[in-house]
Design a protein around this motif. Structure first.
Motif, PDB file in Angstrom:
ATOM      1  N   ILE A 108       0.845  -1.181  -0.083  1.00 23.77           N
ATOM      2  CA  ILE A 108      -0.323   0.099  -0.011  1.00 23.77           C
ATOM      3  C   ILE A 108       0.785   1.211   0.005  1.00 23.77           C
ATOM      4  O   ILE A 108       0.527   2.262  -0.605  1.00 23.77           O
ATOM      5  CB  ILE A 108      -1.080   0.059   1.232  1.00 23.77           C
ATOM      6  N   ALA A 109       2.111   1.280   0.549  1.00 24.41           N
ATOM      7  CA  ALA A 109       2.873   2.375   0.637  1.00 24.41           C
ATOM      8  C   ALA A 109       3.369   2.813  -0.704  1.00 24.41           C
ATOM      9  O   ALA A 109       3.670   4.023  -0.842  1.00 24.41           O
ATOM     10  CB  ALA A 109       4.216   2.111   1.500  1.00 24.41           C
ATOM     11  N   ARG A 110       3.142   1.855  -1.716  1.00 25.10           N
ATOM     12  CA  ARG A 110       3.392   2.685  -3.111  1.00 25.10           C
ATOM     13  C   ARG A 110       2.347   3.188  -3.868  1.00 25.10           C
ATOM     14  O   ARG A 110       2.856   3.960  -4.670  1.00 25.10           O
ATOM     15  CB  ARG A 110       3.762   1.180  -4.072  1.00 25.10           C
ATOM     16  N   PHE A 111       1.343   3.296  -3.346  1.00 19.86           N
ATOM     17  CA  PHE A 111       0.162   3.923  -3.904  1.00 19.86           C
ATOM     18  C   PHE A 111      -0.043   5.209  -3.046  1.00 19.86           C
ATOM     19  O   PHE A 111      -0.788   5.272  -2.153  1.00 19.86           O
ATOM     20  CB  PHE A 111      -1.165   3.115  -3.976  1.00 19.86           C
ATOM     21  N   THR A 170      -5.033   7.299   0.449  1.00 20.44           N
ATOM     22  CA  THR A 170      -4.938   7.440   1.995  1.00 20.44           C
ATOM     23  C   THR A 170      -5.840   6.346   2.666  1.00 20.44           C
ATOM     24  O   THR A 170      -6.461   5.543   2.073  1.00 20.44           O
ATOM     25  CB  THR A 170      -5.596   8.896   2.066  1.00 20.44           C
ATOM     26  N   THR A 171      -5.466   6.478   4.103  1.00 21.12           N
ATOM     27  CA  THR A 171      -6.338   5.319   4.891  1.00 21.12           C
ATOM     28  C   THR A 171      -7.753   5.544   4.544  1.00 21.12           C
ATOM     29  O   THR A 171      -8.561   4.416   4.468  1.00 21.12           O
ATOM     30  CB  THR A 171      -6.061   5.676   6.514  1.00 21.12           C
ATOM     31  N   ALA A 184      -6.672  -4.267   7.567  1.00 21.82           N
ATOM     32  CA  ALA A 184      -6.028  -3.564   8.660  1.00 21.82           C
ATOM     33  C   ALA A 184      -4.662  -3.066   8.158  1.00 21.82           C
ATOM     34  O   ALA A 184      -4.297  -1.991   8.310  1.00 21.82           O
ATOM     35  CB  ALA A 184      -6.472  -4.196   9.696  1.00 21.82           C
ATOM     36  N   PRO A 185      -3.672  -4.104   8.109  1.00 20.77           N
ATOM     37  CA  PRO A 185      -2.519  -3.604   7.666  1.00 20.77           C
ATOM     38  C   PRO A 185      -2.332  -2.609   6.547  1.00 20.77           C
ATOM     39  O   PRO A 185      -1.343  -1.667   6.649  1.00 20.77           O
ATOM     40  CB  PRO A 185      -1.570  -4.741   7.380  1.00 20.77           C
ATOM     41  N   MET A 186      -3.029  -2.756   5.472  1.00 26.03           N
ATOM     42  CA  MET A 186      -2.974  -1.665   4.356  1.00 26.03           C
ATOM     43  C   MET A 186      -3.496  -0.310   4.906  1.00 26.03           C
ATOM     44  O   MET A 186      -2.861   0.725   4.626  1.00 26.03           O
ATOM     45  CB  MET A 186      -3.836  -2.313   3.332  1.00 26.03           C
ATOM     46  N   ALA A 187      -4.570  -0.292   5.729  1.00 30.34           N
ATOM     47  CA  ALA A 187      -4.925   1.021   6.145  1.00 30.34           C
ATOM     48  C   ALA A 187      -3.997   1.615   7.003  1.00 30.34           C
ATOM     49  O   ALA A 187      -3.641   2.746   7.015  1.00 30.34           O
ATOM     50  CB  ALA A 187      -6.288   0.716   6.957  1.00 30.34           C
ATOM     51  N   GLU A 188      -3.122   0.825   7.941  1.00 25.28           N
ATOM     52  CA  GLU A 188      -2.227   1.291   8.743  1.00 25.28           C
ATOM     53  C   GLU A 188      -1.019   1.904   7.887  1.00 25.28           C
ATOM     54  O   GLU A 188      -0.586   2.740   8.064  1.00 25.28           O
ATOM     55  CB  GLU A 188      -1.792   0.389   9.861  1.00 25.28           C
ATOM     56  N   GLY A 189      -0.742   0.782   6.794  1.00 24.11           N
ATOM     57  CA  GLY A 189       0.450   1.219   5.954  1.00 24.11           C
ATOM     58  C   GLY A 189       0.395   2.540   5.392  1.00 24.11           C
ATOM     59  O   GLY A 189       1.323   3.426   5.330  1.00 24.11           O
ATOM     60  N   TYR A 194       2.457   9.682   7.919  1.00 24.31           N
ATOM     61  CA  TYR A 194       2.791  10.099   9.074  1.00 24.31           C
ATOM     62  C   TYR A 194       3.959   9.536   9.998  1.00 24.31           C
ATOM     63  O   TYR A 194       4.227   9.902  11.014  1.00 24.31           O
ATOM     64  CB  TYR A 194       1.534  10.178  10.277  1.00 24.31           C
ATOM     65  N   GLY A 195       4.547   8.460   9.347  1.00 24.87           N
ATOM     66  CA  GLY A 195       5.690   7.687  10.092  1.00 24.87           C
ATOM     67  C   GLY A 195       5.000   7.003  11.296  1.00 24.87           C
ATOM     68  O   GLY A 195       3.843   6.295  11.008  1.00 24.87           O
ATOM     69  N   THR A 196       5.745   6.529  12.251  1.00 24.53           N
ATOM     70  CA  THR A 196       5.131   5.699  13.274  1.00 24.53           C
ATOM     71  C   THR A 196       3.880   6.020  13.900  1.00 24.53           C
ATOM     72  O   THR A 196       3.934   7.214  14.275  1.00 24.53           O
ATOM     73  CB  THR A 196       6.361   5.201  14.389  1.00 24.53           C
ATOM     74  N   LEU A 197       2.675   5.152  14.223  1.00 23.54           N
ATOM     75  CA  LEU A 197       1.587   5.726  14.632  1.00 23.54           C
ATOM     76  C   LEU A 197       1.612   5.317  16.083  1.00 23.54           C
ATOM     77  O   LEU A 197       2.185   4.487  16.686  1.00 23.54           O
ATOM     78  CB  LEU A 197       0.554   4.795  14.000  1.00 23.54           C
TER      79      LEU A 197
END
Lengths: 322, 235
Positions: free
Chosen positions: B82-85, B89-90, B124-129, B135-138
């Motif tokens: 997900i970080a590539r797209f 956004t979440t 869930a991991p994608m939404a967090e990613g 924003y970096g570490t959540l």
């Protein structure tokens, strides 16, 4: 023909195998209770075949269910600390396998879809390949078996106990709430048999003034939501509220279109499902699966949507039914 | 009227936060006995109820596959993907999942998603990613919130999609109950069509709330995230 019951036996066998692993897991302080609970669930899944087709008495199964309730209800179940792969190893393996990791996970829904749409039409002679009416759940089973083979080949895992151990970890994480939906379905049928619906009908008849159609719409929709919150399931609330308000008042007295009243009424019940911990499979199981500290997190995220949608359903019935 | 005490047992047990399994078990026994069923009949009801409702628990069959894949980094890879797209956004990602879940449920494919099948391993991991990229570490609280909303997208999509399909349990329950009790003839198709207005409302309302989640995350995390990125750049 592939029968739905065969699939239930497979699920039962998986429960039993996992119970065996739990029994041997010395890291679990309550390993005996945990193993007994899931072992009983597995055995009950298989025995249910003969209860469902009425060739075996249902009473022993009912007794087994009550034993499960006591094991979990008095805190005899727990979870072990089975060793999992470390974060570094998982990250390294993710880097090595990349997006191929999604292939088995997506194989499950893909095969399920093919079974529900394509294989559904296949026949050997006159008999359908998959039992009629159970194509989707059989698809889920077949998809899982295919996905498991694909996954094991892909990651180079030879021991069949490894996926079982991993799945058992997830099962222990979810815990006994997994059984709650099945128990609630039972409670619904007991409520029916004991005449709870008739009692609620009598009560509303006394309370609701005659001729107030829109008030009755609100009572029906809010009643569906509230009863669903209590029962954890819109299916149990529907016969009760429809017999009490929906049919006699909204359809017969006020001449509402039945399709609008009943469809929106059922969906008003679903608004209740979004708000209740009794709907464990939708609200509590995900919270434990996602390792949330706040068990009610999903419910909190859903309540505003549920309230707004309840209002929508009231408006839809008021605007389109009469 | 005595049978209503069973409802009271549920409400009380619920309010005092007793073990839910115990509450429902006791409520069933109490209602059955007060409603005039024999102890044997109550036991038989528990048995037949369990046998008839097994289909809600069958998703357990998918746990070994999902568990194995998680050991080999499925959740980590979902985050990386997900970080590539950048545009996803979440909130936008979850709104997309919401509509996909509604549409697939509306054509009868309700088992495609679910907490064990899709939410925990992928959604869930994608939404967090998506949030981590921005924003970096959540913080723990934000992580919990995103996971809760991921679950909500799955539930709302399922509930308000499935009723648009003819052969789903709730539609069949309505026609089954009404046609046998009131001797009328109600078509499943009519009911399914009248589920569409609510389904549309559900998408608009929950979709808007998911998009608003982005703005909330922005407010809460922009400051903290900027500080973290500067630290990382310095290190």
């Amino acid at each position: 023909m592939i029968k739905a019951e065969w699939f239930y036996w497979l699920v039962g066998a998986v429960f039993l195998a996992m119970a065996g692993q739990m029994f041997r897991d010395r890291t679990n302080p309550r390993r005996l209770g945990t193993a007994a609970f899931w072992g009983l669930v597995g055995a009950a899944f298989i025995y249910s075949t003969w209860v469902a087709n009425k060739t075996a008495p249902a009473e022993p199964l009912g007794a087994a269910v009550l034993v499960m309730v006591c094991l979990a209800g008095f805190g005899r179940t727990g979870r072990g600390t089975a060793p999992t792969a470390s974060a570094e190893r998982r990250a390294a393996s993710a880097a090595r396998l990349g997006n191929r990791l999604f292939v088995p996970a997506l194989t499950i829904p893909l095969v399920a879809m093919v079974c529900a749409v394509v294989v559904k039409g296949w026949h050997i002679g006159r008999t359908p390949v998959l039992q009629t009416g159970s194509e989707t759940i059989l698809g889920l089973g077949i998809g899982t078996i295919v996905a498991l083979v694909v996954a094991m080949v892909m990651v180079g895992e030879r021991r069949p106990t490894a996926p079982l151990h991993a799945g058992r970890g997830l099962l222990e994480t979810m815990g006994y709430v997994l059984l709650l939906p099945q128990l609630l379905a039972t409670l619904g049928s007991i409520f029916q048999a004991s005449g709870v619906g008739a009692s609620v009908g009598k009560l509303t008849e006394h309370v609701l003034p005659h001729g107030q159609t829109y008030l009755a719409v609100i009572v029906y929709c809010v009643g569906m939501a509230v009863f669903t919150v209590i029962m954890g399931n819109g299916f149990a609330a529907f016969p009760v509220l429809t017999a009490a308000v929906g049919w006699p008042v909204l359809v017969q007295q006020a001449h509402g279109k039945p399709a609008v009243v009943l469809a929106a009424g059922m969906l008003a019940g679903f608004c209740g499902t979004l708000c209740t911990p009794m709907a464990a499979n939708y609200n509590l199981v995900p919270a434990t699966l996602l390792e949330l500290k706040d068990q009610y997190g999903p419910i909190r995220a859903q309540i505003p949507t549920a309230v707004a949608l309840l209002a929508c359903n009231i408006v839809i019935i008021s605007a389109f039914a009469f | 009227m005595l049978a209503l005490l069973g409802v009271l047992v549920v409400v009380l047990g619920f309010a005092t936060k007793r073990n839910p399994l115990l509450v429902v078990g006791v409520a069933g026994v109490v209602t059955g006995l007060l409603g005039g069923l024999s102890p044997r009949a109550v036991l038989a009801d528990f048995g037949t109820g369990f046998a008839a409702s097994r289909s809600v628990s069958i998703f357990v069959i998918t746990l070994p596959v999902i568990g194995l894949l998680e050991r080999y980094g499925l959740r980590e890879q979902a985050r990386a993907l997900i970080a590539r797209f950048a545009a996803l956004t979440t909130g936008r990602f979850l709104a997309l999942y919401l509509i996909l879940r509604q549409l697939t449920a509306a054509v009868g494919l309700t088992t495609l998603g679910g907490p064990a099948q899709t939410v925990r391993p992928m959604v869930a991991p994608m939404a967090e990613g998506a949030a981590e990229r921005r924003y970096g570490t959540l913080p723990e609280r934000t992580r919990e919130r995103i996971r809760s909303f991921a679950t909500s997208a799955d539930n709302v999509g399922l509930f308000f999609g499935e009723d648009c399909f003819l052969a789903v349990g709730s539609i069949l329950l309505i026609t089954g109950f009404v046609n046998t009790t009131y001797k009328t003839h109600l078509e499943p198709l009519d009911l399914a069509l009248w589920a569409i207005p609510t389904a549309a409302c559900a998408f608009v309302i929950h979709g808007a709330r998911l998009l608003r989640l982005d703005r909330c995350l922005e407010r809460e995390l922009a400051a903290a995230g900027a500080a973290l990125t500067r630290e990382e750049a310095a290190a």
